[in-house]
Design an enzyme around this catalytic site. Structure first.
Site, PDB file in Angstrom:
ATOM      1  N   ARG A 100       0.841  -1.208   0.000  1.00 60.06           N
ATOM      2  CA  ARG A 100       0.000   0.000   0.000  1.00 60.06           C
ATOM      3  C   ARG A 100       0.876   1.258   0.000  1.00 60.06           C
ATOM      4  NH1 ARG A 100      -4.790  -1.105   4.416  1.00 60.06           N
ATOM      5  NH2 ARG A 100      -5.350  -3.211   3.779  1.00 60.06           N
ATOM      6  N   GLU A 171     -11.063  -1.552  -5.294  1.00 61.17           N
ATOM      7  CA  GLU A 171     -11.531  -0.578  -4.291  1.00 61.17           C
ATOM      8  C   GLU A 171     -10.592   0.618  -4.218  1.00 61.17           C
ATOM      9  OE1 GLU A 171     -11.079  -1.626  -0.147  1.00 61.17           O
ATOM     10  OE2 GLU A 171     -12.958  -0.659   0.407  1.00 61.17           O
TER      11      GLU A 171
HETATM   12  C1  LIG Z   1     -10.504  -0.707   6.288  1.00 65.22           C
HETATM   13  C2  LIG Z   1      -9.836  -1.975   6.592  1.00 65.22           C
HETATM   14  C3  LIG Z   1      -9.849  -2.325   8.069  1.00 65.22           C
HETATM   15  C4  LIG Z   1     -10.393  -3.710   8.272  1.00 65.22           C
HETATM   16  O1  LIG Z   1      -9.695  -4.645   7.451  1.00 65.22           O
HETATM   17  C5  LIG Z   1      -9.426  -5.803   8.216  1.00 65.22           C
HETATM   18  N1  LIG Z   1      -8.245  -6.446   7.655  1.00 65.22           N
HETATM   19  C6  LIG Z   1      -7.069  -5.847   7.350  1.00 65.22           C
HETATM   20  N2  LIG Z   1      -6.203  -6.753   6.844  1.00 65.22           N
HETATM   21  C7  LIG Z   1      -6.857  -7.959   6.827  1.00 65.22           C
HETATM   22  C8  LIG Z   1      -6.515  -9.275   6.422  1.00 65.22           C
HETATM   23  N3  LIG Z   1      -5.294  -9.531   5.922  1.00 65.22           N
HETATM   24  N4  LIG Z   1      -7.437 -10.258   6.543  1.00 65.22           N
HETATM   25  C9  LIG Z   1      -8.664  -9.981   7.057  1.00 65.22           C
HETATM   26  N5  LIG Z   1      -9.060  -8.752   7.463  1.00 65.22           N
HETATM   27  C10 LIG Z   1      -8.148  -7.765   7.340  1.00 65.22           C
HETATM   28  C11 LIG Z   1      -9.240  -5.295   9.628  1.00 65.22           C
HETATM   29  O2  LIG Z   1      -9.467  -6.302  10.553  1.00 65.22           O
HETATM   30  C12 LIG Z   1     -10.297  -4.221   9.687  1.00 65.22           C
HETATM   31  O3  LIG Z   1     -11.519  -4.819  10.032  1.00 65.22           O
END
Ligand SMILES: CCC[C@H]1O[C@@H](n2cnc3c(N)ncnc32)[C@H](O)[C@@H]1O
Length: 483
Positions: A100, A171
């Site tokens: 990112r 996205e």
């Molecule tokens: C806006 C993004 C935040 C959300 O994005 C989830 N999040 C981030 N990285 C992963 C991943 N590698 N696998 C599953 N969920 C993921 C976080 O928990 C939070 O809810």
């Protein structure tokens, strides 16, 4: 650089593309004409936009997790588990934080360390380092359409490899992946970077390949007034449509008061279509995404399922086209695949049970929705004025003037003067208006709703309410009542 809301010319785009594809060795693996053919080989029911369109026809809300791990063989296993055991209708590939930030060397180290240890040493799937062929190995191993989810201010190379790699949805946006995610990226830069992304999607559209685009709705995910997140979503939809994007999913992050949440999605859908038509875009397909609670989560997994289910219910009752699902491991970090699947199944249960109920036209929702409509019109009218009709110029000027101002955002280009607080029913209202250009009667409405709470709690309306509301989340409440 002067950024304007004009379609990038082929000369400008292809000159820039030369440089973009050299940012990392895997860029060499991208060939537009070959990628068009590959995309055209992806079956109809495995294309993101088609599945969204079918859901609208069927009046159902689709469920989609977030998910991403470092090793692509494990990433395939994870996504297959989520579509089989988790019953996911749509799949993600959540990109790791190094990618990112365009820090591909560190992502490479993360991949090597993951190979050595056998477990994911990255918090997502490093698409750029893997390149086109490995992405195709991932996307072709699944029955459902796959979307790239990330948070990248400069996502140009990521877009190139993602689409060539068989992802059919993408996205992000120049505002929504900057202001909530970055401290020092200027809006001129990121709006311009995302015009590249959207122009590339537009070129695929013109070659007969439809790619779904999804601006990031929740922004900082903390007490965001619907008029602010909806305004950003509509601006990014217009910027994308200008570059030739034809399939757009606009999003909203759950705030917690059911009436307001349903009203926000209702207003978002209606006003996105209204503004697209106003700007002459009459062939853009608009769908909606509801993000389950983006604030702090309880550690206790049973309580976490309560929060997940509440978000599932609000998504179903607002008839959102899809819902982004949280997991019972949210408070801990990246979830196990079992926990991720469990969050999906809990959501599926609620979505299925509520599929015959639709609260979008109940009087309280219509009333709240009309207030949001008026607030968004105040903001977008001002942006059009600031930009003399150009919403790219207007949006940049709006952030400089605090006309657009996202609460709790890290960006130094965000005024940070707007302060939200919940009213007596948990709806998010605006305590400090900053320079939001709302009409006086709308400002009075917010004040009145907060006075109502102050009276109930026997205290003055004050910034303490904001603090109490932020802390309330961790204690399992919405409204931070005076103790
Ligand atoms: C806006 C993004 C935040 C959300 O994005 C989830 N999040 C981030 N990285 C992963 C991943 N590698 N696998 C599953 N969920 C993921 C976080 O928990 C939070 O809810």
């Amino acid at each position: 650089m002067e950024v304007t809301n004009k379609k990038l010319s082929d000369d400008v785009f292809f000159a820039e593309r030369e440089e973009v594809l050299q940012q990392w060795p895997t860029g060499k693996g991208v060939n537009f004409d070959e990628a068009v053919k590959y995309q055209q080989s992806i079956a109809h029911n495995r294309r993101f936009g088609n599945k969204l369109a079918q859901a609208v026809k069927d009046g159902v809300t689709l469920i989609q997790p977030r998910a991403g791990v470092a090793l692509y063989t494990q990433h395939i296993k994870l996504l297959q588990y989520l579509e089989n055991e988790g019953e996911a209708d749509l799949l993600p590939s959540t990109v790791d934080s190094y990618t990112r930030l365009n820090r591909y060397h560190e992502a490479e180290v993360g991949i090597e360390k993951s190979k050595e240890s056998g477990r994911s040493m990255l918090n997502g799937f490093p698409i750029v380092n893997y390149g086109v062929d490995i992405c195709r190995a991932v996307t072709s191993a699944l029955d459902n359409p796959v979307q790239v989810r990330h948070g990248t201010p400069d996502a140009r190379l990521l877009t190139e490899i993602s689409i060539a790699g068989g992802f059919t949805s993408y996205e992000g946006g120049g505002i929504s992946y900057n202001i909530p995610y970055s401290k020092n990226h200027s809006l001129e830069k990121t709006i311009r970077y995302w015009q590249y992304t959207d122009r590339l999607v537009g070129m695929y559209e013109e070659a007969g390949v439809s790619i779904n685009r999804e601006p990031f709705g929740p922004l900082t995910g903390t007490l965001i007034p619907p008029c602010i997140s909806n305004s950003v979503a509509i601006i990014e939809a217009l910027l994308a449509a200008t570059q030739g994007v034809k399939d757009i999913t606009v999003g909203y992050g759950q705030c917690g008061n059911l009436i307001q949440d349903i009203a926000a999605v209702r207003s978002l859908k209606n006003m996105t279509e209204e503004y697209l038509h106003k700007y002459g875009f009459n062939d853009v397909r608009v769908t909606t995404v509801f993000h389950q609670w983006m604030g702090g989560f309880p550690q206790d997994e049973s309580k976490a399922f309560g929060v997940i289910s509440w978000g599932a219910a609000a998504a179903a009752l607002s008839k959102a086209t899809k819902v982004i699902v949280k997991t019972p491991h949210e408070a801990m970090g990246v979830p196990t695949m079992e926990a991720n699947a469990a969050g999906l199944r809990a959501t599926k249960q609620i979505i299925s049970m509520l599929r015959d109920q639709d609260l979008r036209e109940i009087p309280e929702v219509v009333k709240e929705s009309e207030i949001i409509n008026r607030e968004v019109n105040c903001i977008l009218d001002k942006i059009e004025e600031l930009g003399k009709g150009d919403i790219a110029i207007g949006s940049i000027a709006a952030f400089e003037a605090g006309v657009l101002d996202i609460p709790f955002a890290p960006s130094r280009f965000n005024a940070g003067k707007v302060m939200p607080a919940r009213d007596n029913y948990g709806a998010v209202r605006i305590l400090e208006m900053g320079n939001l250009p709302l009409s006086q009667d709308l400002k009075d409405f917010h004040r009145m709703k907060l006075e109502e709470r102050g009276k109930f709690e026997h205290r003055d309306v004050s910034f303490q309410m904001v603090i109490d509301d932020v802390y309330a989340i961790g204690k399992g409440f919405l409204v931070g009542r005076k103790n």
